[in-house]
Design a protein around this motif. Structure first.
Motif, PDB file in Angstrom:
ATOM      1  N   ASP A 181       0.740  -1.143   0.057  1.00 25.89           N
ATOM      2  CA  ASP A 181       0.048  -0.064   0.023  1.00 25.89           C
ATOM      3  C   ASP A 181       0.877   1.198  -0.064  1.00 25.89           C
ATOM      4  OD1 ASP A 181       0.953  -0.113   2.579  1.00 25.89           O
ATOM      5  OD2 ASP A 181      -0.828  -0.063   3.697  1.00 25.89           O
ATOM      6  N   ALA A 182       2.228   1.215  -0.207  1.00 24.81           N
ATOM      7  CA  ALA A 182       3.044   2.217  -0.358  1.00 24.81           C
ATOM      8  C   ALA A 182       2.506   3.133  -1.499  1.00 24.81           C
ATOM      9  CB  ALA A 182       4.269   1.960  -0.685  1.00 24.81           C
ATOM     10  N   GLU A 183       3.081   4.562  -1.157  1.00 30.77           N
ATOM     11  CA  GLU A 183       2.686   5.751  -2.069  1.00 30.77           C
ATOM     12  C   GLU A 183       3.359   5.573  -3.251  1.00 30.77           C
ATOM     13  OE1 GLU A 183       3.084  10.586  -1.933  1.00 30.77           O
ATOM     14  OE2 GLU A 183       3.302   9.285  -0.128  1.00 30.77           O
ATOM     15  N   TRP A 184       4.787   5.049  -3.101  1.00 28.11           N
ATOM     16  CA  TRP A 184       5.547   4.890  -4.317  1.00 28.11           C
ATOM     17  C   TRP A 184       5.928   3.398  -4.181  1.00 28.11           C
ATOM     18  CZ3 TRP A 184       8.772   8.655  -7.256  1.00 28.11           C
ATOM     19  CH2 TRP A 184       8.250   9.871  -7.136  1.00 28.11           C
ATOM     20  N   ILE A 185       6.059   2.785  -5.739  1.00 31.76           N
ATOM     21  CA  ILE A 185       6.422   1.360  -5.750  1.00 31.76           C
ATOM     22  C   ILE A 185       7.957   1.429  -6.127  1.00 31.76           C
ATOM     23  CG2 ILE A 185       6.292  -0.679  -6.826  1.00 31.76           C
ATOM     24  CD1 ILE A 185       4.053  -0.223  -4.824  1.00 31.76           C
ATOM     25  N   VAL A 186       8.948   1.106  -5.334  1.00 30.95           N
ATOM     26  CA  VAL A 186      10.158   1.095  -5.422  1.00 30.95           C
ATOM     27  C   VAL A 186      10.867  -0.319  -5.401  1.00 30.95           C
ATOM     28  CG1 VAL A 186      12.521   2.314  -4.629  1.00 30.95           C
ATOM     29  CG2 VAL A 186      10.172   3.425  -4.526  1.00 30.95           C
ATOM     30  N   GLY A 187      12.039  -0.601  -6.515  1.00 29.92           N
ATOM     31  CA  GLY A 187      12.615  -1.738  -6.533  1.00 29.92           C
ATOM     32  C   GLY A 187      13.965  -1.441  -7.223  1.00 29.92           C
ATOM     33  N   ALA A 188      14.572  -2.828  -7.486  1.00 39.61           N
ATOM     34  CA  ALA A 188      15.783  -2.724  -8.159  1.00 39.61           C
ATOM     35  C   ALA A 188      16.318  -4.163  -8.624  1.00 39.61           C
ATOM     36  CB  ALA A 188      16.817  -2.141  -7.169  1.00 39.61           C
ATOM     37  N   GLY A 189      17.178  -4.307  -9.649  1.00 41.24           N
ATOM     38  CA  GLY A 189      17.790  -5.371  -9.829  1.00 41.24           C
ATOM     39  C   GLY A 189      17.470  -5.822 -11.276  1.00 41.24           C
ATOM     40  N   TRP A 190      16.885  -5.011 -12.245  1.00 46.96           N
ATOM     41  CA  TRP A 190      16.884  -5.441 -13.620  1.00 46.96           C
ATOM     42  C   TRP A 190      18.134  -5.228 -14.559  1.00 46.96           C
ATOM     43  CZ3 TRP A 190      17.557  -1.404 -17.218  1.00 46.96           C
ATOM     44  CH2 TRP A 190      17.405   0.016 -16.548  1.00 46.96           C
ATOM     45  N   PHE A 191      18.174  -6.339 -15.538  1.00 46.76           N
ATOM     46  CA  PHE A 191      19.214  -6.153 -16.627  1.00 46.76           C
ATOM     47  C   PHE A 191      18.898  -5.496 -17.842  1.00 46.76           C
ATOM     48  CE2 PHE A 191      21.264  -8.413 -13.254  1.00 46.76           C
ATOM     49  CZ  PHE A 191      22.440  -8.785 -13.671  1.00 46.76           C
ATOM     50  N   GLY A 192      19.367  -4.600 -18.386  1.00 44.95           N
ATOM     51  CA  GLY A 192      18.819  -4.059 -19.675  1.00 44.95           C
ATOM     52  C   GLY A 192      18.859  -5.182 -20.762  1.00 44.95           C
ATOM     53  N   ASP A 193      19.731  -5.963 -20.824  1.00 47.25           N
ATOM     54  CA  ASP A 193      19.537  -6.979 -22.017  1.00 47.25           C
ATOM     55  C   ASP A 193      18.327  -8.068 -21.971  1.00 47.25           C
ATOM     56  OD1 ASP A 193      20.327  -8.334 -19.819  1.00 47.25           O
ATOM     57  OD2 ASP A 193      21.875  -9.814 -20.970  1.00 47.25           O
ATOM     58  N   ALA A 194      17.742  -7.806 -21.045  1.00 46.15           N
ATOM     59  CA  ALA A 194      16.307  -8.584 -21.007  1.00 46.15           C
ATOM     60  C   ALA A 194      15.238  -7.914 -21.849  1.00 46.15           C
ATOM     61  CB  ALA A 194      15.933  -8.772 -19.303  1.00 46.15           C
ATOM     62  N   PHE A 195      15.573  -6.597 -22.291  1.00 43.33           N
ATOM     63  CA  PHE A 195      14.406  -5.930 -22.938  1.00 43.33           C
ATOM     64  C   PHE A 195      14.725  -5.756 -24.296  1.00 43.33           C
ATOM     65  CE2 PHE A 195      14.181  -4.685 -18.487  1.00 43.33           C
ATOM     66  CZ  PHE A 195      12.851  -4.657 -18.192  1.00 43.33           C
ATOM     67  N   PRO A 196      13.462  -5.748 -25.305  1.00 41.93           N
ATOM     68  CA  PRO A 196      14.114  -5.525 -26.670  1.00 41.93           C
ATOM     69  C   PRO A 196      14.794  -4.191 -26.647  1.00 41.93           C
ATOM     70  CG  PRO A 196      11.834  -6.409 -26.463  1.00 41.93           C
ATOM     71  CD  PRO A 196      12.429  -6.007 -25.053  1.00 41.93           C
ATOM     72  N   GLY A 197      15.868  -3.962 -27.474  1.00 39.40           N
ATOM     73  CA  GLY A 197      16.428  -2.618 -27.616  1.00 39.40           C
ATOM     74  C   GLY A 197      17.486  -2.521 -26.541  1.00 39.40           C
ATOM     75  N   GLY A 198      17.267  -3.266 -25.491  1.00 41.99           N
ATOM     76  CA  GLY A 198      18.567  -3.059 -24.463  1.00 41.99           C
ATOM     77  C   GLY A 198      18.124  -2.025 -23.252  1.00 41.99           C
ATOM     78  N   LEU A 199      16.838  -1.691 -23.235  1.00 42.18           N
ATOM     79  CA  LEU A 199      16.577  -0.715 -22.071  1.00 42.18           C
ATOM     80  C   LEU A 199      15.041  -0.730 -22.121  1.00 42.18           C
ATOM     81  CD1 LEU A 199      18.552   2.495 -22.914  1.00 42.18           C
ATOM     82  CD2 LEU A 199      19.086   0.917 -21.146  1.00 42.18           C
ATOM     83  N   PRO A 200      14.404  -0.762 -20.952  1.00 43.99           N
ATOM     84  CA  PRO A 200      13.049  -0.824 -20.624  1.00 43.99           C
ATOM     85  C   PRO A 200      12.719   0.780 -20.753  1.00 43.99           C
ATOM     86  CG  PRO A 200      14.199  -0.355 -18.411  1.00 43.99           C
ATOM     87  CD  PRO A 200      15.319  -0.677 -19.484  1.00 43.99           C
ATOM     88  N   THR A 201      11.155   0.701 -20.827  1.00 43.70           N
ATOM     89  CA  THR A 201      10.444   2.098 -21.135  1.00 43.70           C
ATOM     90  C   THR A 201       9.316   2.020 -20.144  1.00 43.70           C
ATOM     91  OG1 THR A 201       8.906   1.013 -22.870  1.00 43.70           O
ATOM     92  CG2 THR A 201      11.212   2.070 -23.382  1.00 43.70           C
ATOM     93  N   ARG A 202       8.758   3.205 -20.051  1.00 40.01           N
ATOM     94  CA  ARG A 202       7.888   3.698 -19.170  1.00 40.01           C
ATOM     95  C   ARG A 202       6.424   2.822 -19.480  1.00 40.01           C
ATOM     96  NH1 ARG A 202       4.674   7.975 -21.599  1.00 40.01           N
ATOM     97  NH2 ARG A 202       5.907   8.994 -23.261  1.00 40.01           N
ATOM     98  N   GLU A 203       6.255   2.539 -20.673  1.00 35.94           N
ATOM     99  CA  GLU A 203       4.903   1.689 -20.924  1.00 35.94           C
ATOM    100  C   GLU A 203       4.669   0.498 -20.215  1.00 35.94           C
ATOM    101  OE1 GLU A 203       5.785   4.929 -24.137  1.00 35.94           O
ATOM    102  OE2 GLU A 203       6.945   3.018 -23.202  1.00 35.94           O
ATOM    103  N   LEU A 204       5.711  -0.306 -20.203  1.00 29.44           N
ATOM    104  CA  LEU A 204       5.265  -1.483 -19.132  1.00 29.44           C
ATOM    105  C   LEU A 204       4.936  -1.059 -17.889  1.00 29.44           C
ATOM    106  CD1 LEU A 204       5.441  -4.412 -19.050  1.00 29.44           C
ATOM    107  CD2 LEU A 204       7.877  -4.391 -18.844  1.00 29.44           C
ATOM    108  N   LEU A 205       5.744  -0.177 -17.506  1.00 24.97           N
ATOM    109  CA  LEU A 205       5.342   0.140 -15.798  1.00 24.97           C
ATOM    110  C   LEU A 205       4.116   0.720 -15.933  1.00 24.97           C
ATOM    111  CD1 LEU A 205       8.624   1.484 -14.002  1.00 24.97           C
ATOM    112  CD2 LEU A 205       7.645  -0.588 -13.495  1.00 24.97           C
ATOM    113  N   ASP A 206       3.730   1.406 -16.806  1.00 31.87           N
ATOM    114  CA  ASP A 206       2.360   2.122 -16.848  1.00 31.87           C
ATOM    115  C   ASP A 206       1.372   1.205 -16.601  1.00 31.87           C
ATOM    116  OD1 ASP A 206       3.543   4.791 -16.937  1.00 31.87           O
ATOM    117  OD2 ASP A 206       3.147   5.171 -19.170  1.00 31.87           O
ATOM    118  N   GLU A 207       1.440   0.040 -17.431  1.00 31.67           N
ATOM    119  CA  GLU A 207       0.493  -1.178 -17.511  1.00 31.67           C
ATOM    120  C   GLU A 207       0.500  -1.845 -16.291  1.00 31.67           C
ATOM    121  OE1 GLU A 207       0.173  -5.474 -19.885  1.00 31.67           O
ATOM    122  OE2 GLU A 207       1.383  -3.860 -20.728  1.00 31.67           O
TER     123      GLU A 207
END
Length: 544
Positions: A102-128
């Protein structure tokens, strides 16, 4: 002599060098004798506890020379993405965490860029995944921050927002922020995150201690005492847990030098160091981040990156002249500098700063440069000449997909030859220490030792997905077993200026030991061995 409290026999001792001795005696938390089984058994009394190592390796407790323990603990207790290495895996972990928080912000860590197409994540997935709350996830290397649209809106980041010094807002073809913020640009958002509760930070540090004990780590050097991106200041937790005795590991640390600060910050730094010492945590080192990382083109290189803007060489966080002034001033007061140097230009600037301090002050503190992704061969011998420790994060020295597909194309073949040049530095006489940089990568010293000696990924590492990671990377840069073990024990203790009490198995030093599940019989041993027992000051703190 009084009978020892505990004796260890039948051991393959690494002291840290390979030893002909097989046994040792412990009294009142310290080693009092080392010798043959017969010699040590003769010291035992009726109440002496006996541990038979049954031929397994016994080493000095591992000493992590560069770690962020509280941050690692927060990952253990929070939304830790380290257990996955795919978009689907990250999505499941984030969704599950958000559903129970129920936190006001959702905060985490530990992702690797090579797991995402193009080498970097984008806001669209987090928005979903998290449409109604700001979300912030730091990359495994702590140099990238992935955020959703809500977080960008709260921070006021739009197409008109300028890149901050030593940082970059990644933008799409229209100039809009994609949700990826590199280095100092991440602070545009992370400074808005509500602070952690003191109780949560304390719990994180103690969870980290338990995890590190289970890996045979009895001492560590925290590389950032201060706030950085999503990492809260860990100094209050250290002071709290040292005061009540719940922090039992042997800990040193480096006070964080703000990236935007110049020599005018020296008086405030002196005040911070004095305050920590007065509060019960003597700090004799300052952390200076001189550049970023190669994958983001923020590491400082002597020659331009390949395949990007022809003059892109990365940023020096502090001007070389200011760096010299700061280093000489700290050195004159007996304070060590713990530099972050990734690119060959940053490494040279750090060495130049130490050389300037030596010219002004003569022989002074032992300084160190951590990471050392790329070092110009002309600078190898300067480490030994200047008395600078090469602080190695060995687990990085392998052919991961992210390195092959994202990093090496930016560096080019000539520089890639000297990627993490551990062997070259050792042959040039450099003093070596090892650390993990956890939570950037696993804190397991056995994994680090495996990669240092084989230049391949450990078999069990979930992040080593590609076949190339099982082939030796720059095999001429491998370290021999004894050199690697020394770097993860006595070398780290020397770098942290505590080698008078820890780091080796000799009478008078603390009885900090790690028992493995078998003998070390070559560089591939570390991939099959585990920690069987960890002993701190003569007391078992982990037993498998």
């Amino acid at each position: 002599m009084n009978a020892p409290n505990t004796i260890v026999t039948g051991a393959q001792l690494w002291a840290p060098e390979p030893s002909k001795d097989t046994a040792l005696a412990i009294r009142d938390g310290r080693i009092v004798a080392v010798g043959s089984d017969a010699e040590i058994l003769a010291l035992a009394g009726p109440d002496t506890a006996r541990i038979d190592a049954a031929g397994a390796a016994v080493l000095p407790g591992f000493h992590d020379a560069h770690i962020h323990a509280q941050a690692g603990g927060l990952g253990l207790l929070g939304c830790d993405l380290d257990a996955a290495h795919s978009v689907a895996g990250y999505s499941e972990l984030i969704s599950d965490f958000a559903a129970t928080s129920d936190a006001e912000w959702i905060v985490g860590a530990g992702w690797f860029g090579d797991a995402f197409p193009g080498g970097l994540p984008t806001r669209e997935l987090l928005d979903e995944l998290i449409p109604d709350r700001p979300a912030v996830f730091t990359s495994h290397d702590a140099h990238g921050v992935w955020v959703n649209t809500r977080a960008l809106e709260l921070a006021g980041v739009d197409r008109d927002t300028a890149d901050p010094p030593a940082g970059r807002i990644v933008r799409d073809a229209n100039g809009d922020a994609t949700g990826m913020l590199f280095d100092t640009a991440g602070e545009l958002v992370t400074r808005l995150i509500p602070p952690h509760r003191e109780a949560d930070l304390r719990a994180a540090l103690l969870a980290a201690q338990d995890r590190l004990f289970s890996l045979g780590i009895t001492a560590w050097h925290d590389a950032i005492l201060g706030a950085y991106l999503t990492l809260p200041d860990c100094l209050p937790s250290y002071l709290d847990t040292l005061a009540d005795g719940s922090l039992r590991a042997r800990v040193t640390g480096s006070m964080w030098w703000p990236p935007s600060a110049g020599p005018e910050y020296l008086p405030e730094m002196r005040d911070r160091l004095r305050a920590a010492s007065d509060a019960g945590f003597p700090v004799r080192s300052v952390k200076i981040m001189q550049d970023g990382i190669c994958e983001n083109c923020t590491a400082a290189l002597l020659e331009p990156y390949r395949g990007v803007h022809p003059e892109s060489r990365g940023d020096s966080v502090i001007s070389p002249e200011d760096l010299k002034t700061i280093t000489a001033a700290l050195d004159a007061e007996g304070i060590s500098v713990h530099f972050h140097g990734v690119g060959d230009r940053a490494v040279r600037e750090c060495l130049d700063a130490v050389a300037y301090a030596r010219e002004r002050n003569g022989a002074g503190s032992r300084h160190q440069i951590a990471h050392l992704d790329v070092v110009d061969p002309a600078d190898f011998a300067r480490f030994a000449r200047l008395g600078v420790t090469a602080n190695l994060q060995a687990l990085w020295a392998r052919n991961d997909q992210e390195i092959l597909e994202r990093k090496f194309p930016l560096l080019g073949e000539d520089r890639a030859r000297f990627h993490f040049p551990f062997g070259s530095l050792h042959r040039s006489g450099a003093h070596l220490a090892m650390g993990s940089d956890w939570p950037v990568t696993s804190p397991d010293p056995l994994w680090g030792l495996h990669t240092a000696c084989t230049r391949t990924a450990p078999t069990a590492d979930v992040h080593a997905l590609n076949a190339e990671s099982r082939e030796p990377a720059q095999p001429e840069e491998r370290l021999d077993v004894a050199t690697a073990i020394r770097a993860y024990t006595l070398g780290a203790a020397e770098a942290s200026r505590v080698a008078d009490t820890v780091g080796s198995l000799e009478p008078g030093k603390y009885a900090d030991l790690v028992f493995l599940t078998g003998p070390v019989d070559g560089p591939h041993s570390f991939d099959r061995l585990r920690v069987a027992r960890t002993v701190l000051g003569g007391e078992t703190v982990f037993l498998r």
